[in-house]
Design a protein around this motif. Structure first.
Motif, short mmCIF file in Angstrom:
data_model
loop_
_atom_site.label_atom_id
_atom_site.label_comp_id
_atom_site.label_asym_id
_atom_site.label_seq_id
_atom_site.Cartn_x
_atom_site.Cartn_y
_atom_site.Cartn_z
N HIS A 1 15.62 -32.46 5.85
CA HIS A 1 16.92 -31.81 5.70
C HIS A 1 16.78 -30.29 5.77
CE1 HIS A 1 16.17 -30.79 1.45
NE2 HIS A 1 15.55 -31.94 1.41
N LEU A 2 17.85 -29.63 6.11
CA LEU A 2 17.87 -28.20 6.38
C LEU A 2 17.36 -27.35 5.22
CD1 LEU A 2 18.67 -26.19 8.56
CD2 LEU A 2 20.97 -26.16 7.60
N GLU A 3 17.58 -27.76 3.99
CA GLU A 3 17.18 -26.99 2.81
C GLU A 3 15.73 -27.24 2.39
OE1 GLU A 3 19.94 -29.08 2.70
OE2 GLU A 3 21.34 -27.49 3.27
N SER A 4 15.05 -28.10 3.11
CA SER A 4 13.68 -28.48 2.76
C SER A 4 12.71 -27.33 3.01
CB SER A 4 13.26 -29.68 3.61
OG SER A 4 11.89 -29.87 3.59
N SER A 5 11.73 -27.18 2.13
CA SER A 5 10.69 -26.17 2.33
C SER A 5 9.84 -26.50 3.55
CB SER A 5 9.82 -26.03 1.09
OG SER A 5 9.16 -27.24 0.80
N VAL A 6 9.68 -27.78 3.85
CA VAL A 6 8.92 -28.18 5.04
C VAL A 6 9.68 -27.76 6.30
CG1 VAL A 6 7.97 -30.12 6.36
CG2 VAL A 6 7.71 -30.06 3.88
N HIS A 7 11.01 -27.91 6.30
CA HIS A 7 11.81 -27.47 7.45
C HIS A 7 11.65 -25.96 7.65
CE1 HIS A 7 15.06 -26.89 10.27
NE2 HIS A 7 15.54 -25.96 9.46
N LEU B 1 8.09 -25.28 9.11
CA LEU B 1 7.94 -25.66 10.52
C LEU B 1 8.72 -24.74 11.44
CD1 LEU B 1 8.20 -29.56 10.24
CD2 LEU B 1 6.14 -28.12 10.34
N THR B 2 9.92 -24.37 11.04
CA THR B 2 10.74 -23.46 11.84
C THR B 2 10.07 -22.10 11.96
OG1 THR B 2 12.76 -24.62 11.16
CG2 THR B 2 13.03 -22.41 12.05
N ARG B 3 9.57 -21.59 10.86
CA ARG B 3 8.89 -20.28 10.85
C ARG B 3 7.65 -20.31 11.75
NH1 ARG B 3 8.04 -19.69 5.56
NH2 ARG B 3 5.95 -20.54 5.66
N GLU B 4 6.86 -21.36 11.65
CA GLU B 4 5.64 -21.45 12.45
C GLU B 4 5.95 -21.62 13.94
OE1 GLU B 4 2.62 -20.73 11.39
OE2 GLU B 4 3.44 -20.42 9.39
N ALA B 5 6.98 -22.37 14.27
CA ALA B 5 7.38 -22.52 15.67
C ALA B 5 7.84 -21.18 16.23
CB ALA B 5 8.47 -23.57 15.80
N GLU B 6 8.63 -20.45 15.46
CA GLU B 6 9.11 -19.13 15.89
C GLU B 6 7.94 -18.17 16.10
OE1 GLU B 6 11.99 -17.94 12.99
OE2 GLU B 6 13.52 -19.28 13.79
N ALA B 7 6.94 -18.23 15.22
CA ALA B 7 5.77 -17.36 15.35
C ALA B 7 5.01 -17.65 16.65
CB ALA B 7 4.85 -17.53 14.15
N LEU B 8 5.09 -18.89 17.12
CA LEU B 8 4.44 -19.27 18.37
C LEU B 8 5.35 -19.02 19.57
CD1 LEU B 8 2.81 -22.59 17.13
CD2 LEU B 8 1.59 -20.50 17.80
N GLY B 9 6.57 -18.58 19.31
CA GLY B 9 7.51 -18.29 20.39
C GLY B 9 8.12 -19.52 21.03
N LYS B 10 8.13 -20.63 20.29
CA LYS B 10 8.69 -21.87 20.81
C LYS B 10 9.72 -22.41 19.81
CE LYS B 10 4.91 -23.66 23.58
NZ LYS B 10 4.15 -24.89 23.86
N PRO B 11 10.74 -23.09 20.31
CA PRO B 11 11.71 -23.69 19.38
C PRO B 11 11.16 -24.98 18.79
CG PRO B 11 12.31 -24.23 21.63
CD PRO B 11 11.12 -23.30 21.70
N LEU B 12 11.63 -25.32 17.61
CA LEU B 12 11.36 -26.61 17.00
C LEU B 12 12.47 -27.54 17.46
CD1 LEU B 12 9.61 -28.27 15.03
CD2 LEU B 12 11.13 -27.50 13.21
N LYS B 13 12.14 -28.51 18.28
CA LYS B 13 13.14 -29.41 18.87
C LYS B 13 13.43 -30.54 17.89
CE LYS B 13 11.46 -28.61 23.54
NZ LYS B 13 10.87 -29.24 24.72
N VAL C 1 6.34 -34.18 10.45
CA VAL C 1 5.28 -33.62 9.62
C VAL C 1 5.62 -33.97 8.18
CG1 VAL C 1 4.13 -31.52 8.82
CG2 VAL C 1 4.85 -31.72 11.22
N LEU C 2 4.68 -34.67 7.55
CA LEU C 2 4.87 -35.15 6.18
C LEU C 2 3.63 -34.85 5.36
CD1 LEU C 2 6.12 -38.75 6.99
CD2 LEU C 2 7.54 -36.83 6.32
N PRO C 3 3.78 -34.79 4.03
CA PRO C 3 2.57 -34.72 3.20
C PRO C 3 1.71 -35.95 3.48
CG PRO C 3 4.52 -34.25 1.90
CD PRO C 3 5.00 -34.73 3.24
#
Length: 110
Positions: free
Chosen positions: A27-33, A36-48, A71-73
């Motif tokens: 879900h959008l409020e998840s720390s995992v979300h 993942l979004t931050r790491e994808a942006e750092a790589l210059g790619k969108p998280l699809k 991506v799960l624990p």
């Protein structure tokens, strides 16, 4: 990831390698979300994100049905590997160890 996914035989993988694939995300409020979004942006790619789900069980069912990767624990992913015919691949990333706390053995890509 589904057991038959082309990347399922790998032991580890770089996050950048899977960003061309669709994801079943938390879900959008998840720390995992957020992670993942931050790491994808750092790589210059969108998280699809194909869909966002708040239940780990539902995420694993959708991954098993071929709707995307997740991506799960690791401790959570292990519970669903056999029953949902999933394979677990460890992200070869420093941020994946962020989930490595007491009682949790790190993050995994399923």
């Amino acid at each position: 990831m589904p057991a038959e996914h082309p990347l399922a035989a790998r032991k580890s993988i770089r996050f950048e390698e899977v960003l061309d694939h669709e994801f079943v995300g938390p879900h959008l409020e998840s720390s995992v979300h957020a992670l993942l979004t931050r790491e994808a942006e750092a790589l210059g790619k969108p998280l699809k994100l194909r869909v966002r789900i708040s239940s780990f069980d539902c995420m694993c069912r959708l991954v098993s049905a071929g709707m995307g990767l997740a991506v799960l624990p690791r401790s959570v992913a292990r519970q669903y590997l056999r029953s949902h015919r999933l394979r677990m691949v460890t992200p070869d990333e420093p941020w994946a160890r962020r989930l490595n706390r007491p009682g949790n053995s790190g993050g995994s890509l399923v």
